[in-house]
Write an enzyme that holds these catalytic residues in place. Sequence first.
Site, PDB file in Angstrom:
ATOM      1  N   HIS A 165      39.639  32.858  32.693  1.00 51.98           N
ATOM      2  CA  HIS A 165      38.623  31.812  32.834  1.00 51.98           C
ATOM      3  C   HIS A 165      37.612  32.222  33.890  1.00 51.98           C
ATOM      4  O   HIS A 165      37.866  33.092  34.734  1.00 51.98           O
ATOM      5  CB  HIS A 165      39.253  30.449  33.168  1.00 51.98           C
ATOM      6  CG  HIS A 165      39.777  30.306  34.565  1.00 51.98           C
ATOM      7  ND1 HIS A 165      38.966  30.173  35.675  1.00 51.98           N
ATOM      8  CD2 HIS A 165      41.044  30.244  35.040  1.00 51.98           C
ATOM      9  CE1 HIS A 165      39.695  30.033  36.760  1.00 51.98           C
ATOM     10  NE2 HIS A 165      40.968  30.084  36.401  1.00 51.98           N
ATOM     11  N   CYS A 166      36.453  31.616  33.818  1.00 53.58           N
ATOM     12  CA  CYS A 166      35.438  31.775  34.865  1.00 53.58           C
ATOM     13  C   CYS A 166      35.135  30.383  35.369  1.00 53.58           C
ATOM     14  O   CYS A 166      35.987  29.743  35.990  1.00 53.58           O
ATOM     15  CB  CYS A 166      34.213  32.506  34.349  1.00 53.58           C
ATOM     16  SG  CYS A 166      33.553  31.909  32.764  1.00 53.58           S
TER      17      CYS A 166
END
Length: 789
Positions: free
Chosen positions: A414-415
């Site tokens: 994820h970012c």
Amino acid sequence: MERTRIARVDDVKLVRRGDQVDGTLHLTPHHLIFCHTPPPTVDEPNGHSSHKNKPRELWITYPIIQTCTLRLAHPASHHPSSIRLRCRDFSFVCFCFSDEKKARDVYDSIKAWTCKLGKVDKLYAFTYQPQAPEKEINGWDLYDATREWKRQGISEKDSDKGWRISKINTDYVFSPTYPALLAVPSAISDNTLNYAGRYRSRVRLPVLTYLHPVNNCSITRSSQPLVGVRGNRSIQDEKLLLAIFSTSHSNQPPPNPSSRPRSRQSPRSSSSGSPTQDVPPNLPDPETLEDQMISRTASDEGPRVYGAQQHNLIVDARPTVNALAMQAVGLGSENMDNYRFATKAYLGIDNIHVMRDSLNKIIDTLKESDVTPMPPNREALAKSGWLKHIAGILDGASLIARQVALQHSHVLIHCSDGWDRTSQLSALSQLCLDPYYRTLEGFIVLVEKDWLSFGHMFNHRSGFLSSEKWFSIENERVGGSDSHHQRAGLSNSGSGAGHALENAFLSAKGFFNKDNSSRESFVDSDGELQPYDQSPSSNTNRKSSTSNSTASKIGKDGAASDKTTPTTKVKETSPVFHQFLDATYQLLHQNPTRFEFNERFLRRLLYHLYSCQYGTFLYNNERERMEAGVQHKTRSVWDYFLGRKEQFLNPQYEEKIDDNVRGKERLVLPKGEEVRWWSELFGREDREMNGVPTVNAIRSDRNGDSQNVEEAKGIPVSVLTGVETAEQAVGAVPPVKGTAGGESSNGKGSIGSQLVGGMKGLGLGGGRDRNIRGKSPSRLDREMEVEMQ
């Protein structure tokens, strides 16, 4: 034709790469068309013309125009009025006019057809009529989510691999930016998903995107958790992630989330190595370093067998400072005290604004390509940092691929919102892992799945509706007639001097406010911020329950509401998909026999991203495309490629896969030290951009800083900036945890000083944490302030 002030201009001179040719310019509702007839070819022996050449045409679609500059003839010079275009496919052209009024009319017409359409359905794709050979092809049928999950071994009727297909989002109410069908662990109910989704930004909870066929390990993706300064936690999110990391042992009951399980051997792995097991290639220094760091933080007991120990990984693609800054606005990164069964790695990949600025520096280096054939300044190219960013993204993808294939581990990526850096890493790691995605059909499926279906914001990032900020006029006379401004709708009264004064004030205002100009959107979270503490019933009525001023302007998917006129927000544009194609080009160039498609396929795909000739990329997610009816109203971009398939096939491609033969393994890993400029994309010769192919030159261009000690020693830079578990942390990891569900901070000093203090005694031995270690606390505070704007 109401937007066209002039439909045809004769005696126009086209200037391109220093060459000039005279012809006629036509303006249609969707294209600029420049027509010219080359002079007759001359027969060498007798000096007479042998035959006439056929007329040639240059077609430019309006959406592919990035900037348009009208340069009026200056009284002190003899240069004619001209219009200079910089296109998104990195072609640069200049049209010269003998009549200034015609030049203005052409400029106004281009501006009207480019940035005053108002709606996406006014773009060329909705009127385009295909010709043979693509007329009989239906590219919309190429990707089917159910078929792709079945190829990976997952179906609604078979849950032997520990996964099932959930239909909780078939109406796109649960998560508007996610696909309709979600692959989740069989042990997790839809009710648990409903609660777990509230803990992730935009309800983009962890779901499957890839399942390895050999070891049953997974790549999942999500958005950042809503940790906040209070240290919020979600038992359902923890349970979901634990179930994901336990799917390769689906025959055993999942352990208790509160305790960290010991490492187990993958059912299909062995110390001796079977014929179906991936053969680990020779790893360069950064890769060995990354594997050692992850192994150091894992508290597994017993002897380690390479390729057999699981180090399940949570990959946060952001720089550590960015992740920490987002915690102040209710977001953040996982508190590993609550995820004791995993290790977290920070990758330090920069955000969309840094990437946009990097590309703009390349454009500044190439921007005179319309009037001069001179090669670009390679020193200026190196300072753009573009190759450093590409190498970092590839390094992150390599880390994920190694964890899945060689360490037999699960990885969650994820970012911030999970649709930019997450899409890059997810797609590239699968490209490394699965030979199917390296075929033409497989690559199309990969783009459809991880970019289109999982909701990359193509409309926002690509700026299809353009912006008036990308249009400008040079040499506007201060005291001249104001008729042009009046008919352009820029002013109702006043003189040219008044406009000059107004522009001066606006320029001054922009200068003094430039540090605060990005407040309209958070650097790492576009659109509104979703509160964590909502009642259970509010999940399905998320849009109606949000009554603040931000929600009245921004929809639940981060896009502007229908009440406002759609327009391009320049600060939300970024070459995210471009970087993915560039990284794919690097893999193709380094492994020329492992890809079925060629370099031209990637180049034309980037062109048609911006041409708006096809409907594939026009919207931000699956829901928007379904509501717009693109499958019925437009053609798929894959029609173009499949109708001309022979043009995009790689003659060097070797289809056979054999993990016992070097060079034919299933796994392909990038070589960061061989990252190079994609010269064909930028319309340049290889020697102009890459020069002499020496290792030192490549490393200097890649890092943009030849003075760095590590690079001077020839040590490739790792993208990994820190590794964290519940027990320990290595590298640039925030030492501060939330006051709830974790350790309490003493509150002394600034966030920057706390971060620098936590770095003492920790090092990556060549990792990019040096960028943090060498900065003062006040410098870090300033950077975090910019991140919050």
